[in-house]
Design a protein around this motif. Structure first.
Motif, PDB file in Angstrom:
ATOM      1  N   GLY A  66       1.823  -8.291  -3.001  1.00  0.00           N
ATOM      2  CA  GLY A  66       1.031  -9.442  -3.073  1.00  0.00           C
ATOM      3  C   GLY A  66       0.969  -9.969  -1.384  1.00  0.00           C
ATOM      4  N   MET A  67       2.039 -10.105  -0.890  1.00  0.00           N
ATOM      5  CA  MET A  67       2.042 -10.499   0.587  1.00  0.00           C
ATOM      6  C   MET A  67       1.256  -9.222   1.451  1.00  0.00           C
ATOM      7  SD  MET A  67       3.342 -13.346   0.948  1.00  0.00           S
ATOM      8  CE  MET A  67       4.384 -14.801   0.238  1.00  0.00           C
ATOM      9  N   ARG A  68       1.985  -8.164   1.188  1.00  0.00           N
ATOM     10  CA  ARG A  68       1.654  -6.987   1.821  1.00  0.00           C
ATOM     11  C   ARG A  68      -0.308  -7.176   1.764  1.00  0.00           C
ATOM     12  NH1 ARG A  68      -0.355  -1.985   0.484  1.00  0.00           N
ATOM     13  NH2 ARG A  68       0.131  -0.281   2.238  1.00  0.00           N
ATOM     14  N   ASN A  69      -0.529  -7.116   0.567  1.00  0.00           N
ATOM     15  CA  ASN A  69      -2.269  -7.227   0.435  1.00  0.00           C
ATOM     16  C   ASN A  69      -2.795  -8.356   1.275  1.00  0.00           C
ATOM     17  OD1 ASN A  69      -3.764  -5.142  -1.411  1.00  0.00           O
ATOM     18  ND2 ASN A  69      -1.460  -5.536  -2.075  1.00  0.00           N
ATOM     19  N   LEU A  70      -2.132  -9.745   1.360  1.00  0.00           N
ATOM     20  CA  LEU A  70      -2.606 -10.638   2.255  1.00  0.00           C
ATOM     21  C   LEU A  70      -2.558 -10.061   3.691  1.00  0.00           C
ATOM     22  CD1 LEU A  70      -0.838 -13.771   0.442  1.00  0.00           C
ATOM     23  CD2 LEU A  70      -3.357 -13.060   0.299  1.00  0.00           C
ATOM     24  N   LEU A  71      -1.568  -9.716   4.204  1.00  0.00           N
ATOM     25  CA  LEU A  71      -1.549  -8.995   5.591  1.00  0.00           C
ATOM     26  C   LEU A  71      -2.516  -8.071   5.899  1.00  0.00           C
ATOM     27  CD1 LEU A  71       2.520  -9.241   5.661  1.00  0.00           C
ATOM     28  CD2 LEU A  71       0.731 -10.728   6.979  1.00  0.00           C
ATOM     29  N   LEU A  72      -2.742  -6.986   4.900  1.00  0.00           N
ATOM     30  CA  LEU A  72      -3.582  -5.914   4.873  1.00  0.00           C
ATOM     31  C   LEU A  72      -5.006  -6.612   5.148  1.00  0.00           C
ATOM     32  CD1 LEU A  72      -2.463  -3.217   2.702  1.00  0.00           C
ATOM     33  CD2 LEU A  72      -2.507  -3.379   5.138  1.00  0.00           C
ATOM     34  N   ALA A  73      -5.453  -7.500   4.268  1.00  0.00           N
ATOM     35  CA  ALA A  73      -6.795  -8.242   4.410  1.00  0.00           C
ATOM     36  C   ALA A  73      -6.800  -9.121   5.525  1.00  0.00           C
ATOM     37  CB  ALA A  73      -6.698  -9.315   3.221  1.00  0.00           C
ATOM     38  N   HIS A  74      -5.696  -9.722   6.197  1.00  0.00           N
ATOM     39  CA  HIS A  74      -5.734 -10.284   7.586  1.00  0.00           C
ATOM     40  C   HIS A  74      -6.336  -9.349   8.696  1.00  0.00           C
ATOM     41  CE1 HIS A  74      -4.260 -11.606  11.333  1.00  0.00           C
ATOM     42  NE2 HIS A  74      -4.869 -12.606  11.051  1.00  0.00           N
ATOM     43  N   ARG A  75      -5.403  -8.191   8.702  1.00  0.00           N
ATOM     44  CA  ARG A  75      -5.692  -6.938   9.590  1.00  0.00           C
ATOM     45  C   ARG A  75      -7.201  -6.752   9.493  1.00  0.00           C
ATOM     46  NH1 ARG A  75      -2.591  -1.601   9.043  1.00  0.00           N
ATOM     47  NH2 ARG A  75      -4.079  -1.192   7.381  1.00  0.00           N
ATOM     48  N   ASN A  76      -7.697  -6.308   8.218  1.00  0.00           N
ATOM     49  CA  ASN A  76      -9.112  -5.869   8.113  1.00  0.00           C
ATOM     50  C   ASN A  76      -9.926  -6.833   8.692  1.00  0.00           C
ATOM     51  OD1 ASN A  76      -8.308  -3.423   6.968  1.00  0.00           O
ATOM     52  ND2 ASN A  76      -8.307  -4.216   4.679  1.00  0.00           N
ATOM     53  N   ALA A  77      -9.708  -8.266   8.103  1.00  0.00           N
ATOM     54  CA  ALA A  77     -10.788  -9.196   8.746  1.00  0.00           C
ATOM     55  C   ALA A  77     -10.831  -9.503  10.172  1.00  0.00           C
ATOM     56  CB  ALA A  77     -10.184 -10.589   8.112  1.00  0.00           C
ATOM     57  N   THR A  78      -9.550  -9.359  10.723  1.00  0.00           N
ATOM     58  CA  THR A  78      -9.264  -9.605  12.436  1.00  0.00           C
ATOM     59  C   THR A  78     -10.249  -8.206  12.929  1.00  0.00           C
ATOM     60  OG1 THR A  78      -7.418 -10.560  12.064  1.00  0.00           O
ATOM     61  CG2 THR A  78      -7.862  -9.413  14.293  1.00  0.00           C
ATOM     62  N   ALA A  79     -10.153  -7.125  12.429  1.00  0.00           N
ATOM     63  CA  ALA A  79     -10.873  -6.094  13.114  1.00  0.00           C
ATOM     64  C   ALA A  79     -12.170  -6.228  12.792  1.00  0.00           C
ATOM     65  CB  ALA A  79     -10.546  -4.627  12.107  1.00  0.00           C
ATOM     66  N   LEU A  80     -12.821  -6.989  12.037  1.00  0.00           N
ATOM     67  CA  LEU A  80     -14.430  -7.209  11.699  1.00  0.00           C
ATOM     68  C   LEU A  80     -14.828  -8.672  12.248  1.00  0.00           C
ATOM     69  CD1 LEU A  80     -14.592  -6.175   7.840  1.00  0.00           C
ATOM     70  CD2 LEU A  80     -15.641  -4.909   9.890  1.00  0.00           C
ATOM     71  N   GLY A  81     -13.993  -9.367  12.903  1.00  0.00           N
ATOM     72  CA  GLY A  81     -14.109 -10.500  13.541  1.00  0.00           C
ATOM     73  C   GLY A  81     -14.351 -11.686  12.444  1.00  0.00           C
TER      74      GLY A  81
END
Length: 121
Positions: A66-81
């Motif tokens: 779950g933590m990994r998916n939260l961190l991946l979501a953050h990375r994807n969000a950041t890449a999209l602004g």
């Protein structure tokens, strides 16, 4: 632990003109539903949101998947602004996040309202 503890609720479209989406998270996040949680957050990203709040205020447990998916979501969000914020109430969950330095990576707030009212980055 029941099936409803692992239920993943679909995210909504941005709820207002500010482009904010609040994504409710299940009571428990583990390997059985972590990918579904990641899919919900990804769907929120695709909705055109500029701010996503993962509502973990009802979440008592989140394992490493779950933590990994939260961190991946953050990375994807950041890449999209897009800014991803977490609303976390459970002390145990917050402690694990602190040990993982998640509050240093993204905004972690005690309530959804606090996450909504904080200034944007």
């Amino acid at each position: 632990m029941t099936d409803s503890d692992h239920a993943v609720t679909p995210a909504a479209a941005p709820e207002d003109a500010t482009g904010t989406v609040v994504v409710p998270m299940p009571a428990e996040i583990d390997m059985s539903n972590a990918n579904g949680v990641g899919s919900l957050l990804y769907a929120a990203l695709e909705s055109g949101a500029v701010l996503i709040i993962a509502d973990l205020t009802g979440t008592a447990y989140c394992d490493s998947t779950g933590m990994r998916n939260l961190l991946l979501a953050h990375r994807n969000a950041t890449a999209l602004g897009v800014e991803l914020r977490l609303a976390v109430h459970a002390d145990q969950l917050l402690r694990v996040m602190e040990l993982m330095a998640i509050p240093d990576i993204m905004g972690v707030y005690p309530t959804v309202q606090a996450a909504l009212s904080a200034p944007r980055n």
